[in-house]
Design an enzyme around this catalytic site. Sequence first.
Site, PDB file in Angstrom:
ATOM      1  N   HIS A 122      11.401  37.793   5.834  1.00 33.02           N
ATOM      2  CA  HIS A 122      11.328  37.941   4.174  1.00 33.02           C
ATOM      3  C   HIS A 122      11.514  39.158   3.908  1.00 33.02           C
ATOM      4  O   HIS A 122      11.284  40.270   4.586  1.00 33.02           O
ATOM      5  CB  HIS A 122       9.986  37.379   3.807  1.00 33.02           C
ATOM      6  CG  HIS A 122       9.715  35.869   4.008  1.00 33.02           C
ATOM      7  ND1 HIS A 122       8.779  35.141   3.320  1.00 33.02           N
ATOM      8  CD2 HIS A 122      10.429  34.918   4.659  1.00 33.02           C
ATOM      9  CE1 HIS A 122       8.657  34.106   3.711  1.00 33.02           C
ATOM     10  NE2 HIS A 122       9.906  33.643   4.559  1.00 33.02           N
ATOM     11  N   GLU A 174       9.738  40.955   1.899  1.00 32.33           N
ATOM     12  CA  GLU A 174       8.741  42.048   1.780  1.00 32.33           C
ATOM     13  C   GLU A 174       8.365  42.358   3.331  1.00 32.33           C
ATOM     14  O   GLU A 174       7.954  43.511   3.475  1.00 32.33           O
ATOM     15  CB  GLU A 174       7.365  41.076   1.307  1.00 32.33           C
ATOM     16  CG  GLU A 174       7.581  40.522   0.097  1.00 32.33           C
ATOM     17  CD  GLU A 174       8.111  39.121  -0.012  1.00 32.33           C
ATOM     18  OE1 GLU A 174       7.560  38.380  -0.975  1.00 32.33           O
ATOM     19  OE2 GLU A 174       8.903  38.746   0.606  1.00 32.33           O
ATOM     20  N   CYS A 211       4.674  35.106  -0.296  1.00 30.23           N
ATOM     21  CA  CYS A 211       4.080  33.760   0.344  1.00 30.23           C
ATOM     22  C   CYS A 211       2.635  34.334   0.930  1.00 30.23           C
ATOM     23  O   CYS A 211       2.586  35.544   1.073  1.00 30.23           O
ATOM     24  CB  CYS A 211       5.045  33.409   1.152  1.00 30.23           C
ATOM     25  SG  CYS A 211       5.666  34.211   2.745  1.00 30.23           S
ATOM     26  N   CYS A 264       3.507  37.046   3.618  1.00 27.62           N
ATOM     27  CA  CYS A 264       3.811  38.396   3.289  1.00 27.62           C
ATOM     28  C   CYS A 264       2.280  38.969   2.604  1.00 27.62           C
ATOM     29  O   CYS A 264       2.162  40.188   2.758  1.00 27.62           O
ATOM     30  CB  CYS A 264       5.132  38.097   2.139  1.00 27.62           C
ATOM     31  SG  CYS A 264       6.403  37.675   3.036  1.00 27.62           S
TER      32      CYS A 264
END
Length: 143
Positions: free
Chosen positions: A53, A55, A83, A86
């Site tokens: 992701h 992040e 999410c 993260c």
Amino acid sequence: MFTDEYYMKMALQEAGTALDNDEVPVGCIIVSQDRIIAKAHNLTETLNDVTAHAEMQAITSAANFLGGKYLQNCTMYVTLEPCVMCCGALNWSQISKVVIGARDEQRGFINKNLSLHPKTEVVTGILAEECATVVKDFFKNKR
């Protein structure tokens, strides 16, 4: 000193890069002392890695830049609410501030009653409409 809107526009540029590569268009910037120290976007398809992701990529990049695992005195600007995965990484990084563009009511950490590090400030709704539109249009075009 730049504004939250300025940095969120930079994160939106990263989301655009993800979109150009047929990735879910989420972009992320990490700033320290008014300097961008990390830029990232989703790479889950490119790397065939569910953990890639924006992040996570940005946290790793910023930690490498700083030479340490903690992101104290840093601010993350992310176009979509992080999410649960993260959120956990952000918690461990002890990042000082997270600025979120669009909320993710289904997969975001806020509705899961999770929180970041106790000292982490969270700001939501910066360029929310623009950030949400990028993701909604991506999925609309996929269907």
